[in-house]
Design an enzyme around this catalytic site. Sequence first.
Site, mmCIF file in Angstrom:
data_model
loop_
_atom_site.group_PDB
_atom_site.id
_atom_site.type_symbol
_atom_site.label_atom_id
_atom_site.label_comp_id
_atom_site.label_asym_id
_atom_site.label_seq_id
_atom_site.Cartn_x
_atom_site.Cartn_y
_atom_site.Cartn_z
ATOM 1 N N TRP A 1 44.245 37.707 39.786
ATOM 2 C CA TRP A 1 43.851 37.287 38.433
ATOM 3 C C TRP A 1 43.988 38.425 37.433
ATOM 4 O O TRP A 1 44.384 38.200 36.285
ATOM 5 C CB TRP A 1 42.442 36.700 38.439
ATOM 6 C CG TRP A 1 42.404 35.375 39.134
ATOM 7 C CD1 TRP A 1 41.801 35.083 40.316
ATOM 8 C CD2 TRP A 1 43.046 34.160 38.714
ATOM 9 N NE1 TRP A 1 42.020 33.767 40.656
ATOM 10 C CE2 TRP A 1 42.779 33.175 39.688
ATOM 11 C CE3 TRP A 1 43.830 33.810 37.608
ATOM 12 C CZ2 TRP A 1 43.261 31.869 39.597
ATOM 13 C CZ3 TRP A 1 44.311 32.503 37.509
ATOM 14 C CH2 TRP A 1 44.034 31.554 38.491
ATOM 15 N N ASP A 47 36.330 39.656 33.451
ATOM 16 C CA ASP A 47 36.589 38.290 33.925
ATOM 17 C C ASP A 47 35.621 38.029 35.075
ATOM 18 O O ASP A 47 35.804 38.537 36.176
ATOM 19 C CB ASP A 47 38.040 38.165 34.386
ATOM 20 C CG ASP A 47 38.345 36.775 34.953
ATOM 21 O OD1 ASP A 47 37.422 35.936 35.024
ATOM 22 O OD2 ASP A 47 39.516 36.539 35.327
ATOM 23 N N LYS A 79 33.972 27.450 38.814
ATOM 24 C CA LYS A 79 33.726 28.093 40.095
ATOM 25 C C LYS A 79 32.224 28.124 40.382
ATOM 26 O O LYS A 79 31.768 27.604 41.371
ATOM 27 C CB LYS A 79 34.285 29.521 40.121
ATOM 28 C CG LYS A 79 35.757 29.653 40.473
ATOM 29 C CD LYS A 79 36.686 29.092 39.429
ATOM 30 C CE LYS A 79 38.131 29.137 39.825
ATOM 31 N NZ LYS A 79 38.834 30.315 39.387
HETATM 32 C C1 LIG Z 1 39.983 30.557 38.502
HETATM 33 C C2 LIG Z 1 40.073 31.879 37.872
HETATM 34 C C3 LIG Z 1 40.764 32.070 36.667
HETATM 35 C C4 LIG Z 1 41.530 30.962 35.980
HETATM 36 O O1 LIG Z 1 40.696 30.045 35.401
HETATM 37 P P1 LIG Z 1 41.296 28.773 34.609
HETATM 38 O O2 LIG Z 1 40.065 28.110 34.102
HETATM 39 O O3 LIG Z 1 42.067 27.962 35.593
HETATM 40 O O4 LIG Z 1 42.162 29.284 33.534
HETATM 41 C C5 LIG Z 1 40.776 33.334 36.115
HETATM 42 N N1 LIG Z 1 40.135 34.362 36.702
HETATM 43 C C6 LIG Z 1 39.478 34.229 37.867
HETATM 44 C C7 LIG Z 1 38.804 35.409 38.476
HETATM 45 C C8 LIG Z 1 39.425 32.977 38.487
HETATM 46 O O5 LIG Z 1 38.768 32.837 39.643
#
Ligand SMILES: *Cc1c(COP(=O)(O)O)cnc(C)c1O
Length: 363
Positions: free
Chosen positions: A104, A173, A197
Amino acid sequence: MEKRLYNFSAGPAVLPVPVLERIRDEMMCLPGCGASVMEISHRSKQFIAIQEAAKQRLIRLLGVPDDYDVLFIQGGSRLQFSMIPMNLLRGQAGPAQYVLTGSWGKYAIGEAKKEGATEVVYDAGATNYDRLPGDGELAFRKDAAYVHVTSNETIQGVQFQHDLQTPAPLVCDSSSDFMYRPVDISKYGLLYACAQKNAGPAGVTVVVIRKDLLARSQDSLPGYLNYNNHAKEDSMWNTPPTFAIYVLGLVTEWLESTVGGLVAMHKINLEKAQLVYDVIDKHATMFQGHSQKESRSLMNVTFRLPNEDLEKAFLSEAQAHGLDSLKGHRSVGGIRASIYNAMPIDGVRALAQLMNDFAAKHS
Ligand SMILES: *Cc1c(COP(=O)(O)O)cnc(C)c1O
């Protein structure tokens, strides 16, 4: 299918059962509304109260200081990969620094490069992102526009268990470990997480931003992509994702009232992860963890078996025992058990039991 499975999906992922029951109960008629939450105006007093309550619970759970805004934005974390450099890098003298500990983070820097100067402070790519940087491996610049880090790499299963300290604003993030433990928000310039998540359904992304950083956003940005519009209009610059915010609100209520806050949540998460890692360490010839011990994630446990046939056999035995979505991401292979906040400890116990039995049977 009659029965809920133990769902180890990496995302969209498991939600707390009391939250799902509440959604079901309020589906036809949200108390006091005569309609479902999806059918009322985002400007109705009922919905404004729902959104404000969700925001206030996030502020309480995370201890968000007064000089921060909490925004609800669409487009997922991927849109944040773009919005962050558009708002915080454009017009700045120094580059954006990225700490790359997994897939990511690589996607995030890919978007930032389109916007301006970037620098990689750390890259664990040579060992397929199995470890975090140690002390002294991170050389941060004072004049950086910001430092971007991914607190939990969902695919590789490596996770920082502490808040980093950076001279430039820290951007994090936190998509796959949002609210898994208490954090010190004052260490961050911006912290963001898509909900699907650890915090709710797909459709809403929480952005916690220090207010002084809003001054960087230029008026020439497209309206939706300018943090100022979301901050000024209290996340109602356009129609917000009302259903997703409602569910996110119910999850924060569950965290506060049922779990008892993030200290309690963290304790449970430590206990759950320990159950699985203990089995991995005990049966090291059968289960090989992807991440190095000190870098292990409490949220996504990634491991391989000695060969693909055994991995297939393991997945089908898991399925037979009601343990679902354990297949690893193709870039890492093997097994990935995502054990987010809402995964009950009984689900993790069932997984650990299955792993023990499997190792005994096949060695
Ligand atoms: C799932 C995830 C993303 C992407 O998220 P979207 O909502 O699909 O854009 C980005 N960073 C991390 C760490 C993730 O687990």
